[in-house]
Design an enzyme around this catalytic site. Structure first.
Site, PDB file in Angstrom:
ATOM      1  N   ASN A 127       0.833  -1.200   0.000  1.00 54.67           N
ATOM      2  CA  ASN A 127       0.000   0.000   0.000  1.00 54.67           C
ATOM      3  C   ASN A 127       0.864   1.245   0.000  1.00 54.67           C
ATOM      4  O   ASN A 127       1.988   1.247   0.508  1.00 54.67           O
ATOM      5  CB  ASN A 127      -0.957  -0.001   1.197  1.00 54.67           C
ATOM      6  CG  ASN A 127      -0.357   0.685   2.415  1.00 54.67           C
ATOM      7  OD1 ASN A 127      -0.412   1.919   2.547  1.00 54.67           O
ATOM      8  ND2 ASN A 127       0.247  -0.103   3.304  1.00 54.67           N
ATOM      9  N   PHE A 131      -1.833   7.987   4.683  1.00 55.20           N
ATOM     10  CA  PHE A 131      -2.676   8.458   5.792  1.00 55.20           C
ATOM     11  C   PHE A 131      -3.957   9.160   5.342  1.00 55.20           C
ATOM     12  O   PHE A 131      -4.273  10.264   5.810  1.00 55.20           O
ATOM     13  CB  PHE A 131      -1.905   9.429   6.697  1.00 55.20           C
ATOM     14  CG  PHE A 131      -0.754   8.841   7.456  1.00 55.20           C
ATOM     15  CD1 PHE A 131      -0.576   7.477   7.560  1.00 55.20           C
ATOM     16  CD2 PHE A 131       0.161   9.682   8.091  1.00 55.20           C
ATOM     17  CE1 PHE A 131       0.489   6.950   8.270  1.00 55.20           C
ATOM     18  CE2 PHE A 131       1.228   9.168   8.802  1.00 55.20           C
ATOM     19  CZ  PHE A 131       1.400   7.797   8.889  1.00 55.20           C
ATOM     20  N   SER A 192       5.640   4.866   8.936  1.00 56.65           N
ATOM     21  CA  SER A 192       5.067   4.578   7.622  1.00 56.65           C
ATOM     22  C   SER A 192       6.057   4.976   6.529  1.00 56.65           C
ATOM     23  O   SER A 192       6.668   6.048   6.601  1.00 56.65           O
ATOM     24  CB  SER A 192       3.758   5.338   7.423  1.00 56.65           C
ATOM     25  OG  SER A 192       3.334   5.247   6.079  1.00 56.65           O
ATOM     26  N   ASN A 194       5.181   5.815   3.580  1.00 56.26           N
ATOM     27  CA  ASN A 194       4.416   6.522   2.554  1.00 56.26           C
ATOM     28  C   ASN A 194       4.199   8.007   2.823  1.00 56.26           C
ATOM     29  O   ASN A 194       3.449   8.660   2.113  1.00 56.26           O
ATOM     30  CB  ASN A 194       3.057   5.829   2.375  1.00 56.26           C
ATOM     31  CG  ASN A 194       3.205   4.382   1.957  1.00 56.26           C
ATOM     32  OD1 ASN A 194       3.993   4.061   1.086  1.00 56.26           O
ATOM     33  ND2 ASN A 194       2.454   3.496   2.599  1.00 56.26           N
ATOM     34  N   THR A 195       4.845   8.537   3.865  1.00 59.02           N
ATOM     35  CA  THR A 195       4.804   9.968   4.143  1.00 59.02           C
ATOM     36  C   THR A 195       6.239  10.477   4.144  1.00 59.02           C
ATOM     37  O   THR A 195       7.053  10.032   4.953  1.00 59.02           O
ATOM     38  CB  THR A 195       4.138  10.269   5.499  1.00 59.02           C
ATOM     39  OG1 THR A 195       2.769   9.847   5.450  1.00 59.02           O
ATOM     40  CG2 THR A 195       4.183  11.758   5.819  1.00 59.02           C
ATOM     41  N   LYS A 228       5.402   3.200  17.319  1.00 59.00           N
ATOM     42  CA  LYS A 228       5.467   2.169  16.287  1.00 59.00           C
ATOM     43  C   LYS A 228       6.668   2.424  15.386  1.00 59.00           C
ATOM     44  O   LYS A 228       6.816   3.520  14.828  1.00 59.00           O
ATOM     45  CB  LYS A 228       4.176   2.163  15.457  1.00 59.00           C
ATOM     46  CG  LYS A 228       4.054   0.971  14.513  1.00 59.00           C
ATOM     47  CD  LYS A 228       2.651   0.885  13.939  1.00 59.00           C
ATOM     48  CE  LYS A 228       2.441  -0.401  13.137  1.00 59.00           C
ATOM     49  NZ  LYS A 228       1.043  -0.534  12.676  1.00 59.00           N
ATOM     50  N   ASN A 257       5.882  -1.674  11.517  1.00 64.32           N
ATOM     51  CA  ASN A 257       5.076  -1.175  10.409  1.00 64.32           C
ATOM     52  C   ASN A 257       5.468  -1.931   9.136  1.00 64.32           C
ATOM     53  O   ASN A 257       6.205  -2.912   9.187  1.00 64.32           O
ATOM     54  CB  ASN A 257       5.308   0.336  10.252  1.00 64.32           C
ATOM     55  CG  ASN A 257       4.086   1.058   9.724  1.00 64.32           C
ATOM     56  OD1 ASN A 257       3.426   0.588   8.800  1.00 64.32           O
ATOM     57  ND2 ASN A 257       3.772   2.206  10.298  1.00 64.32           N
TER      58      ASN A 257
END
Length: 368
Positions: A127, A131, A192, A194-195, A228, A257
């Site tokens: 993915n 967020f 994450s 993805n940021t 996390k 994560n």
């Protein structure tokens, strides 16, 4: 006796149709299927007929410092219900705790679709959501509707994509300040992939300063805030962060994560292929903590034997997400049955006994 038989038959039919629906959703694009499952679980009529946490002959109770005793060690990881739209329904699927989010201070759309990809051959997901969520204000309004909930709720907090790194701490503190009354524990997501710039925040210095500022805004949050971490850090950096978290007033760590990948699509990998990478970080963490800090294990946990192994290596409990996609809505029921079989094979009656077993014995359990 007749009422019990009728109830069991009713549950059997519910489970049959649930599995059938899960398979049907598997033919839809991943994010479409996910959103449909949330709408179904958000229905009060559906929630009322779900069987809830099943009963077994074994004692699955685990104790998690700061959270107390859980009826079993299987919780739902963040990411499935980002906006707290279906937490009652998810609880009725049998999870012992539900973690919502990631929630950011302001609403954001996340990255461009498509942004979720299945790897069915390996039971993985990739993915690059970024967020997407409705922001603190709307999530709080939903949480107010569940004031009488009977389950443990975690809230995963992140920073907005357009918040510069030097202001990121303010986003975490904003989330804690405005949602502190609605969660049993809180998770700071600095992991994450993805940021942009998010993972670079994870340093001992950042955790030390963040711990100090959390104490400043609310003494009652002490012992409720978890961190996390990601599975891509090298051992030295990872263990340095674990030590930094231990020295702060954090409640525990969640490991891990998703892992950053570029194939078959750029994003974060979850599922079976993440298992060894995440498990290695669990081992690294327990080497540092020595029991000082509880750990929630997440990442590639797909079966009862995976749960047993994580507990043996030092986790207090586990969280699942991708397994729910591939094994269907009765995942918790299936895994508890598998844990029961594993305990029979190991000759134990309480999950706490896992800690005293040889690792080779635990890894030798294969009955599923």
């Amino acid at each position: 006796m007749k009422k019990t038989w009728l109830r069991l038959r009713s549950i059997s039919w519910i489970q049959f149709f649930g599995d059938l629906l899960s398979r049907a959703l598997g033919f839809l694009p991943p994010e479409t299927a996910h959103n449909m499952s949330l709408r179904i679980l958000a229905s009060n009529k559906v929630t009322q007929i779900l069987p809830g946490i099943p009963l077994y002959n074994k004692d699955f109770t685990v104790h998690v410092p700061g959270l107390g005793s859980l009826i079993h060690p299987i919780g739902l990881a963040a990411g499935y219900d980002k906006n707290a739209v279906a937490i009652a329904g998810l609880y009725r699927l049998g999870f012992s705790l539900i973690e919502i989010g990631t929630v950011t201070p302001r609403p954001q759309l996340g990255h461009k679709k498509p942004r979720v990809f299945r790897r069915k051959d390996t039971h993985d997901l990739v993915n690059r959501m970024g967020f997407p969520n409705r922001g603190v204000t709307e999530v709080v309004s939903r949480l107010k509707e569940h004031g009488d909930r009977s389950f443990l709720l975690g809230i995963n907090i992140g920073k907005n994509q357009d918040t510069p790194s030097e202001k990121a701490m303010d986003d975490y503190l904003y989330g804690l300040e405005h949602m502190k009354a609605y969660g049993d524990y809180f998770v700071l997501n600095v992991s994450s992939p993805n940021t942009a710039g998010l993972r670079e925040l994870a340093t001992p210095k950042f955790f030390q300063r963040l711990s100090e500022r959390i104490r400043e805004i609310e003494a009652g949050l002490t012992g409720k805030v978890w961190v996390k971490l990601d599975p891509d850090l090298d051992q030295q950096s990872f263990q340095g962060n674990i030590e930094g978290i231990c020295q702060g007033d954090f409640a525990g760590v969640i490991l891990t994560n998703t892992a950053r990948v570029i194939y078959p699509e750029p994003g974060g990998l979850s599922g079976h292929s993440l298992r060894s990478q995440s498990l290695r970080r669990l081992i690294w963490a327990t080497d540092v903590t020595g029991g000082r800090l509880p750990i929630m294990a997440v990442g590639g946990i797909m079966s009862g034997s995976d749960v047993i192994e994580s507990l043996r290596l030092g986790a207090s409990c586990v969280q699942l997400y991708t397994a729910l996609v591939y094994r269907g809505p009765w995942l918790v029921h299936k895994i508890l049955s598998e844990i029961e079989w594993c305990m029979d094979d190991l000759g134990i009656h309480h999950l706490s006994e896992v800690q005293h077993l040889r690792l080779s014995d635990v890894r030798g359990v294969s009955r599923q």
